[in-house]
Design an enzyme around this catalytic site. Structure first.
Site, mmCIF file in Angstrom:
data_model
loop_
_atom_site.group_PDB
_atom_site.id
_atom_site.type_symbol
_atom_site.label_atom_id
_atom_site.label_comp_id
_atom_site.label_asym_id
_atom_site.label_seq_id
_atom_site.Cartn_x
_atom_site.Cartn_y
_atom_site.Cartn_z
ATOM 1 N N GLN A 12 0.824 -1.221 0.000
ATOM 2 C CA GLN A 12 0.000 0.000 0.000
ATOM 3 C C GLN A 12 0.859 1.272 0.000
ATOM 4 O O GLN A 12 0.660 2.152 -0.829
ATOM 5 C CB GLN A 12 -0.934 0.020 1.224
ATOM 6 C CG GLN A 12 -1.893 1.203 1.216
ATOM 7 C CD GLN A 12 -2.499 1.518 2.587
ATOM 8 O OE1 GLN A 12 -2.064 0.999 3.611
ATOM 9 N NE2 GLN A 12 -3.498 2.386 2.600
ATOM 10 N N TYR A 143 1.286 -7.582 16.116
ATOM 11 C CA TYR A 143 1.657 -6.414 15.303
ATOM 12 C C TYR A 143 2.311 -5.351 16.195
ATOM 13 O O TYR A 143 3.400 -4.844 15.896
ATOM 14 C CB TYR A 143 0.394 -5.865 14.633
ATOM 15 C CG TYR A 143 0.606 -4.663 13.759
ATOM 16 C CD1 TYR A 143 1.301 -4.754 12.562
ATOM 17 C CD2 TYR A 143 0.071 -3.416 14.115
ATOM 18 C CE1 TYR A 143 1.466 -3.649 11.742
ATOM 19 C CE2 TYR A 143 0.225 -2.317 13.299
ATOM 20 C CZ TYR A 143 0.926 -2.434 12.115
ATOM 21 O OH TYR A 143 1.077 -1.338 11.306
#
Ligand code: SER
Length: 318
Positions: A12, A143
């Site tokens: 992205q 994460y």
């Protein structure tokens, strides 16, 4: 002369960062690193050199850095928050073993390194409103754990070996070129696609969930201007809070509805995404970035919405 390698160039952020860096520093000075199966295509492929680089293979990084005489590495290889929960071992491997490889090559070849951190590096114990630059970071997602470790390891390489490591804690990034894959903030991208396609949007977060967000042009600018900043002015390095706006699903829905009055949204809350979002800041204080390297975002929710709708209508022929 700057020679830049982007690892994860087809993701992205990478897919747009490569193009922006090529505009600013010249096409041949910006090398798009990709892994097998995620080769650059279209404009990204045609506009400049690319090379296969896998963060898990130190040789491949070394070969690219040596071959192209790289002095700056943007290390964007990572798994986003939701997908990392379904494969924590891989998230750690890519995020931390990969980073270790990048930092070792950077130490040997004298490269500057940018590895993004995230709002995900905070946790439930962190103050949620105007989250300070220096505060409690005890995330409970894999994460987040990889992002806190990224910050610490990057600072370690700076203080111990003098590697020029710098980083920002990105909020949710909203963009219209490449879709994010498997993050908690993805809804704020998906909602624009649904609106432009004339579909009802099914929102996975509760209507009043505040999260920090940023439009891609500002994110690119943050990543580039931090690496251009005078190092003597940097008191922090890994990593700076940066934000551009903070909104809830209801607020982005209303912003889109101003332009598409028929647009409809319903809620089907995803418990995993909601729990992750609830552990992240409602809004971050980014005054250190503003002071130390003149960070200033250009887009707010309304100006981003105008641009997103225009770009997506052109892209989707709507
Ligand atoms: N966009 C990321 C995610 O949602 C946060 O940094 O996982």
């Amino acid at each position: 002369m700057k020679k830049i390698l982007i690892i994860g160039s087809t993701g992205q952020i990478g897919s747009e960062l490569v193009m922006e860096l090529r505009r600013r520093f010249g096409s041949t000075n910006v090398i798009a690193g990709y892994i097998a199966g995620k080769e650059p295509t279209g404009e990204l492929e045609k506009s400049g050199p690319s090379v296969e680089v896998d963060v898990l293979n130190r040789n491949s990084i070394e070969k690219a850095v040596e071959g192209y005489q790289i002095d700056t590495i943007y290390n964007l290889a990572a798994l986003l928050s939701v997908v990392a929960e379904s494969n924590p071992a891989l998230a750690w491997k890519v995020g931390i073993d990969g980073l270790w490889n990048v930092l070792e090559v950077a130490r040997n070849y004298n490269c500057a390194v940018f590895t993004p951190s995230s709002i995900g590096s905070f946790g439930v114990d962190t103050p949620h409103d105007m989250t300070p630059q220096d505060t409690i970071q005890r995330p409970r997602t894999m994460y987040g754990i990889t992002k806190v470790t990224t910050e610490l390891l990057s600072d370690y390489y700076h203080t111990k070996y003098g590697v020029d490591t710098r980083s920002v804690r990105f909020p949710g990034i909203i963009s219209n070129v490449t879709l994010p894959g498997g993050g908690t903030t993805d809804y704020a991208v998906d909602i624009y696609y649904a609106a432009v396609k004339g579909e009802t949007f099914v929102c996975p977060l509760k209507s009043d969930t505040f999260l920090d967000m940023m439009y891609m042009p500002d994110a690119l600018n943050a990543a580039i201007s931090l690496l251009e900043a005078d190092p003597s002015l940097l008191k922090h390095r890994n990593s700076f809070n940066v934000t551009a706006m903070s909104f809830t699903p209801e607020m982005i829905y209303k912003a889109i509805k101003k332009h598409i009055p028929d647009f409809e949204m319903i809620y089907e809350v995803d418990p995993l995404k909601q729990a992750i979002a609830d552990s992240w800041p409602n809004s971050m204080d980014d005054s250190c970035a503003r002071k130390e390297w003149n960070w200033i975002p250009k887009y707010d929710l309304d100006s981003m919405t105008v641009d997103m709708l225009e770009k997506l209508r052109a892209k989707l022929n709507k």
